[in-house]
Design a protein around this motif. Sequence first.
Motif, PDB file in Angstrom:
ATOM      1  N   SER A 119       0.839  -1.205   0.000  1.00 24.23           N
ATOM      2  CA  SER A 119       0.000   0.000   0.000  1.00 24.23           C
ATOM      3  C   SER A 119       0.873   1.252   0.000  1.00 24.23           C
ATOM      4  N   GLN A 120       0.269   2.376  -0.331  1.00 22.03           N
ATOM      5  CA  GLN A 120       0.975   3.667  -0.357  1.00 22.03           C
ATOM      6  C   GLN A 120       2.288   3.581  -1.140  1.00 22.03           C
ATOM      7  N   GLN A 121       2.218   2.887  -2.268  1.00 21.35           N
ATOM      8  CA  GLN A 121       3.316   2.912  -3.232  1.00 21.35           C
ATOM      9  C   GLN A 121       3.091   4.089  -4.177  1.00 21.35           C
ATOM     10  N   PRO A 122       4.164   4.708  -4.658  1.00 22.25           N
ATOM     11  CA  PRO A 122       3.982   5.732  -5.686  1.00 22.25           C
ATOM     12  C   PRO A 122       3.438   5.074  -6.964  1.00 22.25           C
ATOM     13  N   GLY A 123       2.762   5.862  -7.776  1.00 28.81           N
ATOM     14  CA  GLY A 123       2.154   5.324  -8.996  1.00 28.81           C
ATOM     15  C   GLY A 123       3.151   4.589  -9.873  1.00 28.81           C
ATOM     16  N   TRP A 124       4.358   5.109  -9.997  1.00 20.53           N
ATOM     17  CA  TRP A 124       5.343   4.461 -10.882  1.00 20.53           C
ATOM     18  C   TRP A 124       5.676   3.049 -10.402  1.00 20.53           C
ATOM     19  N   ALA A 125       5.703   2.842  -9.074  1.00 23.79           N
ATOM     20  CA  ALA A 125       6.014   1.500  -8.553  1.00 23.79           C
ATOM     21  C   ALA A 125       4.814   0.570  -8.741  1.00 23.79           C
ATOM     22  N   GLN A 126       3.615   1.129  -8.548  1.00 23.94           N
ATOM     23  CA  GLN A 126       2.410   0.307  -8.755  1.00 23.94           C
ATOM     24  C   GLN A 126       2.379  -0.258 -10.171  1.00 23.94           C
ATOM     25  N   ASN A 127       2.984   0.471 -11.110  1.00 26.53           N
ATOM     26  CA  ASN A 127       2.950   0.040 -12.498  1.00 26.53           C
ATOM     27  C   ASN A 127       4.108  -0.868 -12.884  1.00 26.53           C
ATOM     28  N   LEU A 128       4.998  -1.160 -11.937  1.00 25.66           N
ATOM     29  CA  LEU A 128       6.129  -2.049 -12.244  1.00 25.66           C
ATOM     30  C   LEU A 128       5.797  -3.475 -11.846  1.00 25.66           C
TER      31      LEU A 128
END
Length: 459
Positions: A119-128
């Motif tokens: 949770s509370q990952q930045p968007g760029w990490a969520q997309n990796l």
Amino acid sequence: MPPARVLRATATAALLMAVTTAAATVLATSASAGTTLGASAAERGRYYGAAVAAGKLGDSTYVSILNREFNAITPENEMKWDATEPSQGSFNWSGGDRIVNHAQANGMRVRGHTLAWHSQQPGWAQNLSGSALRSAMVNHITQVATHYRGKIYAWDVVNEAFADGGGGGRRDSNLQRTGNDWIEVAFRTARAADPNAKLCYNDYNTDGINSKSTGIYNMVQDFKARGVPIDCVGFQSHLTNSAPSDYQANLQRFANLGVDVQITELDIAGSTQAGAYDAVTRACLAVSRCTGITVWGIRDSDSWRTGQNPLLFDSSGNKKAAYTSVLNALNSGPIISPSPSRPASPSPSSPASPSPSVSPAPGGCTATVSLQTWTGGFNATVRVTAGSTAIRSWSVRLTLPSGAVIVNTWNAAPSGTSGTVSFSNVSYNGQVSAGQYTEFGFQADGNGAAMSPTCTATS
Ligand code: XIL
């Protein structure tokens, strides 16, 4: 140091002057004992902390309660991945640094929260995904733990990686899909970046013996068997009305694996909250490796559980019945005796430690040790007190009990792990004002016994 802390330190020093052998008894009934959560917990070898939001450090009611009552801080959101690495490879330390600076200026320890979480990952990490996400996680942990190296008492290295709902297995997440070894990779990476921080696994709904906590128990047991570095397990304890009846037994079974346990995000909703706070506090005191409790906010209005009023202070900052319940429970716990001010029979090769009853020379310092022991191990908390002038650096030398081996040190750099060891200050705690103190600690395997520290300082 704020005036309250100065008074407390002075009062404690005065007491030590009066006390020789019956230290525990006298401290237990002293006027300074047990008047705040932090002071009472400290007398019992523990910390009492609060989650803090950097944005509230300008609120005078908030800060006065924080500084008066608490001796540990967890950043509520400021060290999470989205806050610290908002775009890949570019780091923002502003909120976390504000909190760490406040903690250091007020002699509080910091629990870092958290390095790897779904949770509370930045968007760029969520997309990796896959190896790109794994590398990003390793780099994130390395950068953050290195930035705060030497300033963190314990890191929640991995947060909430187990699933709810009965299986005792892992939660599905982008991190989990990089491979089941992501948790141990996170722990090894954190250890490499900050060898002195205690490394914790932290989760919720793990507060009793259930399939989720047993899944985590099995992981910790496996990590210990294979040498994966893990030092502690955090139990969030977001509760309603009561703690599970086997709360203490659950803490104890983890402690028996050879890790510390900490209550990391305590808040309790419901009409029976005061009794439940009492039970949680007593459970921690009853488990020698339960090193501290953190409540998840200060006033009810600061709580993430909006409208549930689960904290110790009301929205105006007044103490609630739950507060009194916690303080009374803390005060009921046994005091961890300070080590004797002098060795029973000083040997010529190990000079007696300066007695607290003798004022240290200008520029000098004194050190006292308090011990928390369990079968096969102990924690030592060493208090370094400056003399009548400020000091710029210090070193404490002591001889460990025969056979004892240091496995972890915080807030100091040790010269070795057994025999006679010198501990030097780290970057942020060398300077101590006249008459004030700072503390460091270490954990050792072996049998705890009184030690006679000697303190030297530069002014
Ligand atoms: C919460 C914060 O309190 C909120 O401000 C934020 O909006 C969401 O996260 N478990 C955790 C904490 O480990 O980080 C969470 O904190 C609460 C649940």
